[in-house]
Design an enzyme around this catalytic site. Structure first.
Site, PDB file in Angstrom:
ATOM      1  N   ARG A 106       0.885  -1.181   0.000  1.00  0.00           N
ATOM      2  CA  ARG A 106       0.000   0.000   0.000  1.00  0.00           C
ATOM      3  C   ARG A 106       0.911   1.215   0.000  1.00  0.00           C
ATOM      4  O   ARG A 106       1.686   1.413   0.940  1.00  0.00           O
ATOM      5  CB  ARG A 106      -0.923  -0.017   1.216  1.00  0.00           C
ATOM      6  CG  ARG A 106      -1.666   1.284   1.403  1.00  0.00           C
ATOM      7  CD  ARG A 106      -2.801   1.188   2.382  1.00  0.00           C
ATOM      8  NE  ARG A 106      -3.935   0.478   1.818  1.00  0.00           N
ATOM      9  CZ  ARG A 106      -5.171   0.520   2.311  1.00  0.00           C
ATOM     10  NH1 ARG A 106      -5.429   1.240   3.399  1.00  0.00           N
ATOM     11  NH2 ARG A 106      -6.150  -0.151   1.747  1.00  0.00           N
ATOM     12  N   HIS A 133      -7.211   0.725  -6.651  1.00  0.00           N
ATOM     13  CA  HIS A 133      -7.444  -0.144  -5.485  1.00  0.00           C
ATOM     14  C   HIS A 133      -8.121  -1.439  -5.978  1.00  0.00           C
ATOM     15  O   HIS A 133      -9.290  -1.686  -5.697  1.00  0.00           O
ATOM     16  CB  HIS A 133      -8.325   0.589  -4.473  1.00  0.00           C
ATOM     17  CG  HIS A 133      -8.325  -0.015  -3.096  1.00  0.00           C
ATOM     18  ND1 HIS A 133      -7.544  -1.107  -2.752  1.00  0.00           N
ATOM     19  CD2 HIS A 133      -9.016   0.314  -1.970  1.00  0.00           C
ATOM     20  CE1 HIS A 133      -7.765  -1.412  -1.481  1.00  0.00           C
ATOM     21  NE2 HIS A 133      -8.644  -0.565  -0.990  1.00  0.00           N
ATOM     22  N   GLN A 136     -10.107  -3.988  -3.666  1.00  0.00           N
ATOM     23  CA  GLN A 136     -11.417  -3.512  -3.222  1.00  0.00           C
ATOM     24  C   GLN A 136     -12.486  -3.821  -4.264  1.00  0.00           C
ATOM     25  O   GLN A 136     -13.605  -4.234  -3.929  1.00  0.00           O
ATOM     26  CB  GLN A 136     -11.349  -1.990  -2.985  1.00  0.00           C
ATOM     27  CG  GLN A 136     -12.666  -1.390  -2.520  1.00  0.00           C
ATOM     28  CD  GLN A 136     -13.073  -1.915  -1.154  1.00  0.00           C
ATOM     29  OE1 GLN A 136     -12.271  -1.901  -0.232  1.00  0.00           O
ATOM     30  NE2 GLN A 136     -14.310  -2.386  -1.022  1.00  0.00           N
ATOM     31  N   ASP A 228     -17.198   7.073  -1.612  1.00  0.00           N
ATOM     32  CA  ASP A 228     -15.980   6.859  -0.812  1.00  0.00           C
ATOM     33  C   ASP A 228     -15.712   8.180  -0.108  1.00  0.00           C
ATOM     34  O   ASP A 228     -16.360   9.200  -0.419  1.00  0.00           O
ATOM     35  CB  ASP A 228     -14.828   6.486  -1.776  1.00  0.00           C
ATOM     36  CG  ASP A 228     -13.507   6.185  -1.073  1.00  0.00           C
ATOM     37  OD1 ASP A 228     -13.511   5.981   0.172  1.00  0.00           O
ATOM     38  OD2 ASP A 228     -12.467   6.156  -1.758  1.00  0.00           O
ATOM     39  N   CYS A 268     -16.406   1.531   0.325  1.00  0.00           N
ATOM     40  CA  CYS A 268     -15.279   0.641   0.639  1.00  0.00           C
ATOM     41  C   CYS A 268     -14.899   0.701   2.118  1.00  0.00           C
ATOM     42  O   CYS A 268     -14.234  -0.191   2.617  1.00  0.00           O
ATOM     43  CB  CYS A 268     -14.091   0.981  -0.243  1.00  0.00           C
ATOM     44  SG  CYS A 268     -13.430   2.648   0.022  1.00  0.00           S
ATOM     45  N   ARG A 295     -13.818  -8.654   1.336  1.00  0.00           N
ATOM     46  CA  ARG A 295     -12.389  -8.393   1.151  1.00  0.00           C
ATOM     47  C   ARG A 295     -11.581  -9.645   1.513  1.00  0.00           C
ATOM     48  O   ARG A 295     -10.571  -9.956   0.899  1.00  0.00           O
ATOM     49  CB  ARG A 295     -11.935  -7.197   2.011  1.00  0.00           C
ATOM     50  CG  ARG A 295     -12.509  -5.846   1.601  1.00  0.00           C
ATOM     51  CD  ARG A 295     -12.009  -5.429   0.222  1.00  0.00           C
ATOM     52  NE  ARG A 295     -10.571  -5.508   0.138  1.00  0.00           N
ATOM     53  CZ  ARG A 295      -9.724  -4.540   0.501  1.00  0.00           C
ATOM     54  NH1 ARG A 295     -10.189  -3.388   0.912  1.00  0.00           N
ATOM     55  NH2 ARG A 295      -8.412  -4.700   0.406  1.00  0.00           N
TER      56      ARG A 295
HETATM   57  N1   CP Z   1     -11.336  -0.351   2.097  1.00  0.00           N
HETATM   58  C1   CP Z   1     -10.078  -0.401   2.550  1.00  0.00           C
HETATM   59  O1   CP Z   1      -9.121  -0.589   1.802  1.00  0.00           O
HETATM   60  O2   CP Z   1      -9.976  -0.243   3.906  1.00  0.00           O
HETATM   61  P1   CP Z   1      -8.630  -0.121   4.753  1.00  0.00           P
HETATM   62  O3   CP Z   1      -8.027   1.219   4.427  1.00  0.00           O
HETATM   63  O4   CP Z   1      -9.086  -0.242   6.170  1.00  0.00           O
HETATM   64  O5   CP Z   1      -7.698  -1.225   4.339  1.00  0.00           O
HETATM   65  N1  NVA Z   2      -9.863   6.618  -1.437  1.00  0.00           N
HETATM   66  C1  NVA Z   2      -9.486   6.188  -0.124  1.00  0.00           C
HETATM   67  C2  NVA Z   2      -9.754   4.723   0.042  1.00  0.00           C
HETATM   68  C3  NVA Z   2      -9.465   4.173   1.390  1.00  0.00           C
HETATM   69  C4  NVA Z   2      -9.662   2.688   1.475  1.00  0.00           C
HETATM   70  C5  NVA Z   2      -8.025   6.512   0.137  1.00  0.00           C
HETATM   71  O1  NVA Z   2      -7.209   6.371  -0.794  1.00  0.00           O
HETATM   72  O2  NVA Z   2      -7.692   6.924   1.243  1.00  0.00           O
END
Ligand code: CP
Ligand code: NVA
Length: 309
Positions: A106, A133, A136, A228, A268, A295
């Protein structure tokens, strides 16, 4: 279908048939909970998990998935590994690839997860970047199919920011034949190259991709309404300006009255209480916790397919 050794940086890397395979595998693993615990298909294998940003769902689902499949996950916060103190992505990748059987990352910049994959001899999985992502969206597609019995031909409305989750949904919907209408404030539309790619995939499936600034038009007759957070991780400095720009893009019951009566509300998570009202979030139309649970089932399918034998 053999996906062993492949990386997952974006759903663009996988054909519609391969995405279908991953969704079917997710269903199989979800239904046959005991079988994989017995067979332990990832026994003896390890996954290094680099996190430059916080996470609840992605981290927990992946760690539990590795455990369920008989493997082992190593959580590597970038604050604790040498990557966070100046060691290059290239060297980190080459070292990890000699020790683990897969890398999940990430990151802030999508180029960083691409760079990891470029120098790795083991599969690299994008666990969220500023651009995509994909994990997701596999969970989202599974959730929609479970509730609606199909994907192709449905209308999905995205109201909110044209962000990483929106981008991956555009690719996933186009490839799987869902019509997707995206409504954002002016200046927050998804990037034109990603819209162009989605339109290209949509030509094959007949899906309709619409980008608008009109939230009502996007939601009208929708089967699924998705949003989101307006402020993604790394955008904290823009919070005040974005909250103002998104004032008319909050998912309310009034807005959702334009959708089909049995519409699904999806998010999400984490929910930040600005992008949708509590009424919608807690309503009978909301499937956000099914989506969160999925997930786990979808990442199990991904890890098993890319790392298993
Ligand atoms: N939806 C999602 O990716 O959540 P987290 O940031 O908690 O991993
Ligand atoms: N768009 C958000 C998604 C979090 C799971 C971010 O990137 O923070």
């Amino acid at each position: 279908m053999d996906l062993k050794g492949r990386s997952l940086l974006s759903l663009e890397d996988f054909t519609a048939d391969e995405i279908r395979f991953l969704l079917d595998e997710s269903k199989r693993l979800k239904a046959d909970f005991k079988a994989y615990k017995r067979t332990k298909p990832l026994s003896g294998l390890t996954l290094g998990m680099i996190f430059q940003k916080r996470s609840t769902r992605t981290r927990v689902s992946t760690e539990v998935a590795m455990y369920n499949l008989g493997g082992h996950a190593i959580f590597l916060s970038s604050a604790d590994i040498q990557l966070g103190a100046g060691e290059s992505i290239k060297d980190t990748s080459r070292v990890l690839a000699r020790m683990v059987n897969g890398i999940l990352a990430r990151v802030y910049a999508h180029e960083d997860v691409a760079e990891l994959a470029k120098h790795s001899t083991v599969p690299v999985i994008n666990a969220l970047s500023d651009k995509y992502h994909p994990l997701q969206i596999l969970a989202d597609l599974l959730t929609i199919e479970e509730h609606k019995g199909k994907l192709a031909g449905l209308k999905l409305a995205w109201v909110g920011d044209g962000n990483n989750v929106c981008n991956s949904l555009l690719i996933g919907c186009a490839k799987m034949g869902l019509n997707m209408s995206v409504a954002t404030p002016k200046g927050y539309e998804p990037p034109s190259d990603i819209v162009g790619n989605a339109e290209h995939y949509a030509e094959e499936t007949g899906a309709e991709i619409t980008i608008t600034n009109d939230a009502i038009a996007a939601v009208t007759n929708a089967d699924v309404v998705v949003t989101d957070t307006f402020i993604s991780m790394g955008e904290e400095k823009e919070a005040a300006a974005k909250l103002k720009a998104f004032e008319n893009y909050v998912i309310t019951e009034e807005l959702c009255a334009n959708a089909k009566s049995d519409y699904l509300f999806m998010h999400c998570l984490p929910y930040k209480h600005k992008e949708a009202t509590e009424e919608v979030f807690e309503s009978g139309n909301s499937v956000v916790f099914d989506e969160a649970e999925n997930r786990l089932h979808t990442v199990m399918a991904v890890l098993n397919a890319l790392m298993g034998s």
